[in-house]
Design a protein around this motif. Structure first.
Motif, PDB file in Angstrom:
ATOM      1  N   LEU A   1     -20.518  28.072 -35.834  1.00  0.00           N
ATOM      2  CA  LEU A   1     -20.076  28.233 -37.224  1.00  0.00           C
ATOM      3  C   LEU A   1     -20.975  27.412 -38.136  1.00  0.00           C
ATOM      4  O   LEU A   1     -21.084  26.195 -37.990  1.00  0.00           O
ATOM      5  CB  LEU A   1     -18.617  27.795 -37.371  1.00  0.00           C
ATOM      6  CG  LEU A   1     -17.999  27.946 -38.765  1.00  0.00           C
ATOM      7  CD1 LEU A   1     -18.025  29.394 -39.209  1.00  0.00           C
ATOM      8  CD2 LEU A   1     -16.573  27.402 -38.770  1.00  0.00           C
TER       9      LEU A   1
ATOM     10  N   CYS B   1     -20.846  33.065 -38.863  1.00  0.00           N
ATOM     11  CA  CYS B   1     -20.236  32.895 -37.537  1.00  0.00           C
ATOM     12  C   CYS B   1     -21.028  33.749 -36.557  1.00  0.00           C
ATOM     13  O   CYS B   1     -21.128  34.968 -36.717  1.00  0.00           O
ATOM     14  CB  CYS B   1     -18.770  33.325 -37.567  1.00  0.00           C
ATOM     15  SG  CYS B   1     -17.937  33.185 -35.971  1.00  0.00           S
TER      16      CYS B   1
ATOM     17  N   THR C   1     -11.455  33.121 -40.227  1.00  0.00           N
ATOM     18  CA  THR C   1     -10.260  32.797 -41.001  1.00  0.00           C
ATOM     19  C   THR C   1     -10.647  31.895 -42.158  1.00  0.00           C
ATOM     20  O   THR C   1     -11.232  30.828 -41.949  1.00  0.00           O
ATOM     21  CB  THR C   1      -9.210  32.101 -40.123  1.00  0.00           C
ATOM     22  OG1 THR C   1      -8.911  32.930 -38.998  1.00  0.00           O
ATOM     23  CG2 THR C   1      -7.931  31.850 -40.907  1.00  0.00           C
TER      24      THR C   1
ATOM     25  N   LYS D   1      -8.078  36.848 -42.990  1.00  0.00           N
ATOM     26  CA  LYS D   1      -8.895  37.004 -41.793  1.00  0.00           C
ATOM     27  C   LYS D   1      -9.822  38.209 -41.935  1.00  0.00           C
ATOM     28  O   LYS D   1      -9.447  39.231 -42.507  1.00  0.00           O
ATOM     29  CB  LYS D   1      -8.016  37.175 -40.547  1.00  0.00           C
ATOM     30  CG  LYS D   1      -7.155  35.961 -40.230  1.00  0.00           C
ATOM     31  CD  LYS D   1      -6.337  36.175 -38.984  1.00  0.00           C
ATOM     32  CE  LYS D   1      -5.483  34.955 -38.664  1.00  0.00           C
ATOM     33  NZ  LYS D   1      -4.679  35.145 -37.433  1.00  0.00           N
TER      34      LYS D   1
ATOM     35  N   THR E   1     -11.092  24.601 -44.753  1.00  0.00           N
ATOM     36  CA  THR E   1     -11.333  24.706 -43.314  1.00  0.00           C
ATOM     37  C   THR E   1     -11.560  26.165 -42.936  1.00  0.00           C
ATOM     38  O   THR E   1     -10.713  27.019 -43.212  1.00  0.00           O
ATOM     39  CB  THR E   1     -10.141  24.141 -42.523  1.00  0.00           C
ATOM     40  OG1 THR E   1      -9.909  22.792 -42.921  1.00  0.00           O
ATOM     41  CG2 THR E   1     -10.418  24.203 -41.035  1.00  0.00           C
TER      42      THR E   1
ATOM     43  N   ARG F   1     -12.438  28.874 -39.761  1.00  0.00           N
ATOM     44  CA  ARG F   1     -12.243  28.996 -38.313  1.00  0.00           C
ATOM     45  C   ARG F   1     -12.904  30.276 -37.832  1.00  0.00           C
ATOM     46  O   ARG F   1     -12.657  31.352 -38.370  1.00  0.00           O
ATOM     47  CB  ARG F   1     -10.757  29.018 -37.970  1.00  0.00           C
ATOM     48  CG  ARG F   1     -10.461  29.140 -36.480  1.00  0.00           C
ATOM     49  CD  ARG F   1      -8.961  29.154 -36.240  1.00  0.00           C
ATOM     50  NE  ARG F   1      -8.360  27.921 -36.734  1.00  0.00           N
ATOM     51  CZ  ARG F   1      -7.034  27.730 -36.780  1.00  0.00           C
ATOM     52  NH1 ARG F   1      -6.214  28.689 -36.390  1.00  0.00           N
ATOM     53  NH2 ARG F   1      -6.555  26.590 -37.233  1.00  0.00           N
ATOM     54  N   CYS F   2     -13.748  30.132 -36.829  1.00  0.00           N
ATOM     55  CA  CYS F   2     -14.452  31.270 -36.238  1.00  0.00           C
ATOM     56  C   CYS F   2     -13.972  31.439 -34.802  1.00  0.00           C
ATOM     57  O   CYS F   2     -14.018  30.489 -34.010  1.00  0.00           O
ATOM     58  CB  CYS F   2     -15.963  31.046 -36.289  1.00  0.00           C
ATOM     59  SG  CYS F   2     -16.922  32.357 -35.491  1.00  0.00           S
ATOM     60  N   VAL F   3     -13.517  32.654 -34.477  1.00  0.00           N
ATOM     61  CA  VAL F   3     -12.976  32.954 -33.152  1.00  0.00           C
ATOM     62  C   VAL F   3     -13.748  34.136 -32.574  1.00  0.00           C
ATOM     63  O   VAL F   3     -13.889  35.171 -33.234  1.00  0.00           O
ATOM     64  CB  VAL F   3     -11.470  33.279 -33.215  1.00  0.00           C
ATOM     65  CG1 VAL F   3     -10.945  33.628 -31.832  1.00  0.00           C
ATOM     66  CG2 VAL F   3     -10.692  32.107 -33.790  1.00  0.00           C
TER      67      VAL F   3
ATOM     68  N   MET G   1     -13.178  29.269 -29.887  1.00  0.00           N
ATOM     69  CA  MET G   1     -13.000  29.019 -31.313  1.00  0.00           C
ATOM     70  C   MET G   1     -13.873  27.858 -31.753  1.00  0.00           C
ATOM     71  O   MET G   1     -14.177  26.950 -30.980  1.00  0.00           O
ATOM     72  CB  MET G   1     -11.527  28.722 -31.599  1.00  0.00           C
ATOM     73  CG  MET G   1     -11.203  28.427 -33.056  1.00  0.00           C
ATOM     74  SD  MET G   1      -9.480  27.943 -33.293  1.00  0.00           S
ATOM     75  CE  MET G   1      -9.452  26.414 -32.344  1.00  0.00           C
TER      76      MET G   1
ATOM     77  N   GLU H   1     -14.358  25.391 -35.560  1.00  0.00           N
ATOM     78  CA  GLU H   1     -13.850  25.084 -36.898  1.00  0.00           C
ATOM     79  C   GLU H   1     -14.826  24.177 -37.640  1.00  0.00           C
ATOM     80  O   GLU H   1     -15.555  23.395 -37.030  1.00  0.00           O
ATOM     81  CB  GLU H   1     -12.483  24.386 -36.828  1.00  0.00           C
ATOM     82  CG  GLU H   1     -11.336  25.286 -36.443  1.00  0.00           C
ATOM     83  CD  GLU H   1      -9.998  24.576 -36.499  1.00  0.00           C
ATOM     84  OE1 GLU H   1      -8.964  25.249 -36.333  1.00  0.00           O
ATOM     85  OE2 GLU H   1      -9.989  23.341 -36.727  1.00  0.00           O
ATOM     86  N   LYS H   2     -14.777  24.302 -38.971  1.00  0.00           N
ATOM     87  CA  LYS H   2     -15.609  23.447 -39.804  1.00  0.00           C
ATOM     88  C   LYS H   2     -14.982  23.349 -41.184  1.00  0.00           C
ATOM     89  O   LYS H   2     -14.486  24.331 -41.723  1.00  0.00           O
ATOM     90  CB  LYS H   2     -17.036  23.994 -39.908  1.00  0.00           C
ATOM     91  CG  LYS H   2     -18.006  23.039 -40.594  1.00  0.00           C
ATOM     92  CD  LYS H   2     -19.427  23.548 -40.526  1.00  0.00           C
ATOM     93  CE  LYS H   2     -20.399  22.551 -41.148  1.00  0.00           C
ATOM     94  NZ  LYS H   2     -21.801  23.038 -41.074  1.00  0.00           N
TER      95      LYS H   2
END
Length: 317
Positions: free
Chosen positions: A127, A140, A164, A170, A187, A189-191, A200, A202-203
């Motif tokens: 990410l 991502c 997200t 999303k 924040t 979130r990449c999944v 997953m 996060e950043k």
């Protein structure tokens, strides 16, 4: 929906109970795992034969197993309940597996199809989020190793990338990379996920550009509102003052009107203080001579002939 066809199928099942319908199931496994393809038909298994794409693999009959292919190459075995076991599965093991189950008298008991898929575990997503021109740019990315991409088809490596946002929205895409640009800070979130694995990343990123933008908008809006309020206030005050002056002038005019009328009736028109040149010429012009008439004698009062008799007093009735 064709109800006639459904009714016909039910009638055939009632008339011919020995006819068995085939069922299909889907199984997903990761590479190097052990897969178990079981039989859903109830009861004990007398004879069962597993095929893959029309090729027989292994058979069990009277609890005796028989392989039709190389056991080491197949890496497969059959259990007493008819379950097919495949160890250290590979992507080449994916395909359509069929099992035929027979009773002791040789009649077909069940026929089942299993769609078996072997997938690589998804890689750890990367990410990347940064501020660009007071906006947020998010990337991502999740890619398999180069050897896997060269060995297998790209369609087999497809997986879902889900991003997200801080507001909970999303974005999903079947690819190996997903990019997004916007104003939301917070924040991310990449999944990356498929049927056998999920990973997953996060950043947290905060861009001051968004706050500056909204701050400028709020200040500008407040200034415009204040100017409009001041203009409306001045207009109301001036209108009220004008209305009050009009009412005062009307009352004053009503009070001075009778006095002006009285003055007009009492005062005579005054001659102009300074005569005009025309009036001077008229005054300087001599008047024409008028004929002189003899003076008439002043009338004398007539003498009374006899004194006036007084009126007799009135008598009351």
């Amino acid at each position: 929906m064709n109800f006639r066809r459904i009714f016909l199928v039910k009638c055939l099942l009632l008339l011919f109970p020995s006819v068995k319908c085939s069922s299909t199931s889907w199984i997903y496994k990761a590479v190097n795992e052990t897969a178990l393809l079981s039989i859903t038909a109830p009861g004990s298994i007398f004879e069962a034969t597993w095929r893959r794409g029309g090729q027989r693999l292994v058979q069990i009959k009277k609890n005796i197993a028989k392989h039709f292919v190389n056991q080491e190459q197949c890496r497969c075995a059959i259990l007493r309940n008819g379950t097919l076991q495949i160890q250290r599965v590979e992507k080449e093991d994916s395909g359509n597996y069929t099992v035929m189950v027979y009773e002791q008298d040789g009649k077909l008991k069940a026929e089942e199809n299993v769609m078996f898929f072997v997938q690589e575990p998804v890689p750890q997503p990367i990410l990347i989020a940064e501020c660009r021109n007071k906006s947020v740019s998010v990337k991502c990315e999740a890619r398999q190793k180069a050897k896997n991409e060269a060995k297998y088809k790209p369609e087999a490596e497809a997986f879902v990338i889900e991003l997200t946002q801080p507001n909970g929205k999303k974005i999903q895409k079947n690819a190996t990379m997903l990019e997004w640009h916007g104003w939301n800070s917070g924040t991310f979130r990449c999944v990356a996920k498929n049927q056998v694995s999920e990973k997953m990343a996060e950043k947290v990123i905060n861009c001051s550009g968004k706050m500056d933008f909204y701050l400028i908008l709020s200040i500008a809006g407040g200034a415009v509102f204040f100017v409009i309020f001041v203009i409306c206030l001045i207009y109301c005050i001036r209108r009220r003052k004008t209305k009050r002056n009009e009412i005062y002038e009307e009352e004053r005019a009503m009070q001075t009107l009778p006095v002006d009328r009285e003055r007009g009736t009492r005062e005579l028109p005054q001659a102009p203080s300074k005569p005009t040149p025309k009036q001077l010429r008229v005054q300087q012009r001599p008047l024409p001579p008028q004929p002189q008439e003899p003076p008439q004698p002043r009338p004398q009062p007539r003498p009374r002939a006899q004194p006036r008799t007084p009126n007799p007093p009135r008598q009351r009735p």
